[in-house]
Design an enzyme around this catalytic site. Structure first.
Site, PDB file in Angstrom:
ATOM      1  NE  ARG A  35      37.370  45.914  37.324  1.00 30.97           N
ATOM      2  CZ  ARG A  35      37.699  45.561  38.567  1.00 30.97           C
ATOM      3  NH1 ARG A  35      38.088  46.471  39.428  1.00 30.97           N
ATOM      4  NH2 ARG A  35      37.638  44.296  38.942  1.00 30.97           N
ATOM      5  CG  ASP A  42      35.637  47.545  52.532  1.00 31.83           C
ATOM      6  OD1 ASP A  42      35.220  47.976  53.627  1.00 31.83           O
ATOM      7  OD2 ASP A  42      34.887  46.969  51.725  1.00 31.83           O
TER       8      ASP A  42
HETATM    9  C1  PRP Z   1      39.065  45.426  46.182  1.00 33.29           C
HETATM   10  C2  PRP Z   1      39.763  46.761  46.132  1.00 33.29           C
HETATM   11  C3  PRP Z   1      40.877  46.582  47.145  1.00 33.29           C
HETATM   12  C4  PRP Z   1      40.318  45.601  48.134  1.00 33.29           C
HETATM   13  C5  PRP Z   1      39.918  46.300  49.388  1.00 33.29           C
HETATM   14  O1  PRP Z   1      39.765  44.562  45.352  1.00 33.29           O
HETATM   15  O2  PRP Z   1      40.241  47.047  44.846  1.00 33.29           O
HETATM   16  O3  PRP Z   1      42.051  46.067  46.558  1.00 33.29           O
HETATM   17  O4  PRP Z   1      39.157  45.008  47.524  1.00 33.29           O
HETATM   18  O5  PRP Z   1      39.258  45.459  50.267  1.00 33.29           O
HETATM   19  P1  PRP Z   1      39.781  45.028  51.696  1.00 33.29           P
HETATM   20  O6  PRP Z   1      40.348  46.235  52.385  1.00 33.29           O
HETATM   21  O7  PRP Z   1      38.518  44.550  52.383  1.00 33.29           O
HETATM   22  O8  PRP Z   1      40.795  43.939  51.541  1.00 33.29           O
HETATM   23  P2  PRP Z   1      39.161  43.176  44.851  1.00 33.29           P
HETATM   24  O9  PRP Z   1      39.753  42.075  45.679  1.00 33.29           O
HETATM   25  O10 PRP Z   1      37.680  43.263  44.792  1.00 33.29           O
HETATM   26  O11 PRP Z   1      39.768  43.056  43.391  1.00 33.29           O
HETATM   27  P3  PRP Z   1      39.804  44.161  42.223  1.00 33.29           P
HETATM   28  O12 PRP Z   1      40.813  45.204  42.638  1.00 33.29           O
HETATM   29  O13 PRP Z   1      40.260  43.387  41.040  1.00 33.29           O
HETATM   30  O14 PRP Z   1      38.418  44.732  42.046  1.00 33.29           O
END
Ligand code: PRP
Length: 182
Positions: free
Chosen positions: A171, A109
């Site tokens: 999830r 993201d």
């Molecule tokens: C989410 C997703 C990615 C990250 C992407 O993880 O799973 O790892 O965000 O976002 P970015 O490119 O803006 O860094 P999150 O930190 O929400 O944890 P999770 O995987 O446990 O849901």
């Protein structure tokens, strides 16, 4: 993704069905097999979001010398938008020095999580380092991230399912959906 700012979910709008995901994951596995063959490879799952994708992808690979490991990153804290602070909760257990390493991520993201992890792993003198992400979402990208294997490209939308969460919910949904707030 955790969020302190709870929203009311009006609708989960289908984005990718489980059949579309299965087809694409098999295609990605073939792309990955074509690069590595039976070369020793460590596939690293980025918990928690990538767990479902990782499970399906690795079972579709034919590499006879595949090892699996796991990291846990969290980046969102209590906000629904990305913060720049990445927490490295859990590291791999395999020594990555001189190994081919494939990071398996659910979504890129802002790019902060992968910028952080790529930096961490690059410092370990790996033989090669590549990144497979199921979704490349460009709307909020802040860091330039080299994406070697991409399942789907999305412009925008808050998506859940197939490992992706909103406040730890959704999830386990087999498909991917966009959250439409009330
Ligand atoms: C989410 C997703 C990615 C990250 C992407 O993880 O799973 O790892 O965000 O976002 P970015 O490119 O803006 O860094 P999150 O930190 O929400 O944890 P999770 O995987 O446990 O849901």
């Amino acid at each position: 993704m955790s969020s302190g700012l709870e929203i009311s979910v009006n609708e989960l709008k289908p984005v990718f069905t489980k059949e579309q995901i299965a087809t694409r994951v098999h295609e990605m596995a073939a792309e990955i097999d074509a690069v590595y063959g039976d070369e020793p490879l460590v596939a690293v799952c980025v918990l928690k979001g990538a767990v479902v994708f990782f499970s399906d992808l690795t079972r579709s690979l034919h590499n006879k010398n595949l090892e699996m490991d796991f990291v846990r990153l969290s980046s969102y804290g209590r906000q629904s938008s990305s913060s720049k602070h990445v927490i490295f909760n859990k590291d791999v257990e395999i020594d990555l020095c001189d190994k081919h390493v494939l990071i398996v991520e659910d979504i890129v993201d802002s790019g902060h999580s992968m910028r952080f992890l790529l930096g961490q792993f690059a410092a370990r003198r790996v033989r090669s380092l590549r990144l497979a992400t199921l979704v490349d979402k460009g709307e909020r990208r802040e860091m330039d991230i080299p994406l070697d294997f991409v399942g789907f490209t999305l412009k925008k939308g808050f998506i859940v399912g197939y490992g992706l969460d909103y406040a730890e919910r959704y999830r386990a949904l087999p498909g991917i959906y966009e959250i439409i707030p009330e």
